[in-house]
Write a protein that holds these residues in place. Structure first.
Motif, PDB file in Angstrom:
ATOM      1  N   TYR A   5       0.769  -1.347  -0.034  1.00  0.00           N
ATOM      2  CA  TYR A   5      -0.048   0.034  -0.058  1.00  0.00           C
ATOM      3  C   TYR A   5       0.878   1.085  -0.177  1.00  0.00           C
ATOM      4  N   VAL A   6       0.724   2.262  -0.886  1.00  0.00           N
ATOM      5  CA  VAL A   6       1.271   3.665  -0.874  1.00  0.00           C
ATOM      6  C   VAL A   6       0.135   4.402  -1.280  1.00  0.00           C
ATOM      7  N   GLY A   7      -0.374   5.060  -0.297  1.00  0.00           N
ATOM      8  CA  GLY A   7      -1.737   5.912  -0.495  1.00  0.00           C
ATOM      9  C   GLY A   7      -1.389   7.423  -0.375  1.00  0.00           C
ATOM     10  N   THR A   8      -2.716   7.963  -0.507  1.00  0.00           N
ATOM     11  CA  THR A   8      -2.538   9.536  -0.391  1.00  0.00           C
ATOM     12  C   THR A   8      -2.286   9.909   0.961  1.00  0.00           C
ATOM     13  N   ASP A   9      -2.461   9.147   1.830  1.00  0.00           N
ATOM     14  CA  ASP A   9      -2.054   9.691   3.487  1.00  0.00           C
ATOM     15  C   ASP A   9      -0.744  10.217   3.517  1.00  0.00           C
ATOM     16  N   LEU A  10       0.271   9.462   2.690  1.00  0.00           N
ATOM     17  CA  LEU A  10       1.706   9.866   2.721  1.00  0.00           C
ATOM     18  C   LEU A  10       1.881  11.430   2.293  1.00  0.00           C
ATOM     19  N   LEU A  11       1.163  11.349   1.095  1.00  0.00           N
ATOM     20  CA  LEU A  11       1.168  12.711   0.519  1.00  0.00           C
ATOM     21  C   LEU A  11       0.444  13.925   1.539  1.00  0.00           C
ATOM     22  N   ALA A  12      -0.498  13.315   1.888  1.00  0.00           N
ATOM     23  CA  ALA A  12      -1.225  14.424   2.956  1.00  0.00           C
ATOM     24  C   ALA A  12      -0.107  14.971   3.827  1.00  0.00           C
ATOM     25  N   MET A  13       0.376  13.899   4.641  1.00  0.00           N
ATOM     26  CA  MET A  13       1.259  14.213   5.602  1.00  0.00           C
ATOM     27  C   MET A  13       2.500  15.063   5.297  1.00  0.00           C
ATOM     28  N   SER A  14       2.643  15.038   3.994  1.00  0.00           N
ATOM     29  CA  SER A  14       3.841  16.073   3.775  1.00  0.00           C
ATOM     30  C   SER A  14       3.236  17.463   4.031  1.00  0.00           C
ATOM     31  N   TYR A  15       2.228  17.850   4.382  1.00  0.00           N
ATOM     32  CA  TYR A  15       1.915  19.063   4.839  1.00  0.00           C
ATOM     33  C   TYR A  15       1.798  19.421   6.331  1.00  0.00           C
ATOM     34  N   ALA A  16       2.194  18.191   6.943  1.00  0.00           N
ATOM     35  CA  ALA A  16       2.303  18.233   8.368  1.00  0.00           C
ATOM     36  C   ALA A  16       3.543  18.877   8.942  1.00  0.00           C
ATOM     37  N   GLU A  17       4.098  19.912   8.498  1.00  0.00           N
ATOM     38  CA  GLU A  17       5.457  20.650   8.941  1.00  0.00           C
ATOM     39  C   GLU A  17       5.465  20.834  10.426  1.00  0.00           C
ATOM     40  N   ASN A  18       4.509  21.632  11.046  1.00  0.00           N
ATOM     41  CA  ASN A  18       4.467  21.838  12.312  1.00  0.00           C
ATOM     42  C   ASN A  18       4.318  20.753  13.363  1.00  0.00           C
ATOM     43  N   TYR A  19       3.768  19.716  12.705  1.00  0.00           N
ATOM     44  CA  TYR A  19       3.583  18.370  13.416  1.00  0.00           C
ATOM     45  C   TYR A  19       4.779  17.776  13.633  1.00  0.00           C
ATOM     46  N   HIS A  20       5.494  17.520  12.626  1.00  0.00           N
ATOM     47  CA  HIS A  20       6.868  17.000  12.368  1.00  0.00           C
ATOM     48  C   HIS A  20       7.700  17.399  13.247  1.00  0.00           C
ATOM     49  N   HIS A  21       7.839  18.891  13.159  1.00  0.00           N
ATOM     50  CA  HIS A  21       8.627  19.696  14.257  1.00  0.00           C
ATOM     51  C   HIS A  21       8.494  19.437  15.524  1.00  0.00           C
ATOM     52  N   TRP A  22       7.268  19.081  15.720  1.00  0.00           N
ATOM     53  CA  TRP A  22       7.007  19.076  17.372  1.00  0.00           C
ATOM     54  C   TRP A  22       7.371  17.574  17.615  1.00  0.00           C
ATOM     55  N   ILE A  23       7.193  16.636  16.848  1.00  0.00           N
ATOM     56  CA  ILE A  23       7.965  15.515  17.333  1.00  0.00           C
ATOM     57  C   ILE A  23       9.261  15.523  17.400  1.00  0.00           C
ATOM     58  N   LEU A  24       9.952  16.262  16.364  1.00  0.00           N
ATOM     59  CA  LEU A  24      11.476  16.137  16.484  1.00  0.00           C
ATOM     60  C   LEU A  24      11.890  17.157  17.879  1.00  0.00           C
ATOM     61  N   GLU A  25      10.943  17.897  18.224  1.00  0.00           N
ATOM     62  CA  GLU A  25      11.305  18.620  19.376  1.00  0.00           C
ATOM     63  C   GLU A  25      11.436  17.751  20.752  1.00  0.00           C
ATOM     64  N   GLN A  26      10.530  16.890  20.550  1.00  0.00           N
ATOM     65  CA  GLN A  26      10.352  15.770  21.738  1.00  0.00           C
ATOM     66  C   GLN A  26      11.636  14.861  21.449  1.00  0.00           C
ATOM     67  N   PHE A  27      11.863  14.492  20.354  1.00  0.00           N
ATOM     68  CA  PHE A  27      12.926  13.436  20.268  1.00  0.00           C
ATOM     69  C   PHE A  27      14.614  13.868  20.350  1.00  0.00           C
TER      70      PHE A  27
END
Length: 236
Positions: A5-27
């Motif tokens: 499965y390679v779906g549109t959810d991966l494309l959609a998550m490319s717009y989650a910039e703040n979200y990914h920065h938030w995760i990295l901030e914790q890591f």
């Protein structure tokens, strides 16, 4: 078996910039310099890892997306990136030769059918003191058609995730629920309405307007629950 499965959810998550920065901030306070990202997808989180100037970055991606990863980073100034077109369990022996100190799973472990075996392979790959970084979906009662469509085998409770990590040989360095504000919108869309897709528009709006507020609240208080779980384990 490799995922197909390679779906549109991966494309959609490319717009989650703040979200990914938030995760990295914790890591970030726990990350080492020799990194492995399992299930790198289209490379959005990988870009953030490269920005930390690691000594080495291995990207493990068993789907057709590995070619997109190669293309994306072919012209990167960061040359210490390696690609593994396989499951982690299959690549772990080769990865071990690079003596990784940090192995990262962002929205991946829920896609792994035998998660216990996977965590044991990670433990075998790391030296004592090496760390695993996990970000997963929480609460089985939020599991719906979308989860089935994208190949999620489960959602986790903190107790369950901590238990399998401990059994695999990790000491829990950090474990917390994440994104409290996301529970109700997710329940409405994926349990009540029974949607089976994640759109770029919805991700972009949530990332722009909700994530900054929730991220701020996370800094000043600890939420009792959340849509996700973030866990960091250290090999004993």
């Amino acid at each position: 078996m490799k995922p197909t499965y390679v779906g549109t959810d991966l494309l959609a998550m490319s717009y989650a910039e703040n979200y990914h920065h938030w995760i990295l901030e914790q890591f970030r306070p726990f990350l080492g310099k020799r990194l492995v990202e399992v299930g790198a997808g289209t490379g959005n989180f990988s870009e953030l890892l490269i920005s930390l100037s690691p000594d080495y970055l291995a990207l493990v991606e068993p789907s057709m997306l590995v070619e997109k990863l190669r293309t994306r980073f072919a012209k990167s100034e960061f040359s210490q990136v390696r690609f593994f077109d396989s499951l982690f369990c299959e690549a772990s022996r080769d990865i071990r030769r690079f003596d990784p100190d940090s192995i990262i799973y962002v929205n991946v472990l829920e896609h792994v059918e035998d998660d216990r075996k996977e965590l044991e392979a990670v433990s075998d790959t790391l030296q004592t003191g090496g760390r695993i970084f996990i970000f997963v979906l929480a609460h089985q009662w939020l599991y719906g058609e979308f989860d089935r469509t994208v190949g999620h085998f489960r959602r986790y409770s903190r107790t369950e995730l901590e238990g399998i990590c401990t059994a695999a040989g990790f000491r829990i360095a950090l474990s917390k629920y994440f994104d409290f504000a996301g529970i109700v919108p997710w329940w409405i869309k994926y349990r009540l309405i029974k949607s089976s897709n994640l759109t770029p528009k919805s991700v972009r709006l949530y990332d722009k307007y909700v994530v900054p507020i929730t991220r701020f609240l996370d800094r000043v208080s600890t939420a009792p629950t959340g849509k996700n779980i973030l866990l960091i384990g250290e090999k004993r």
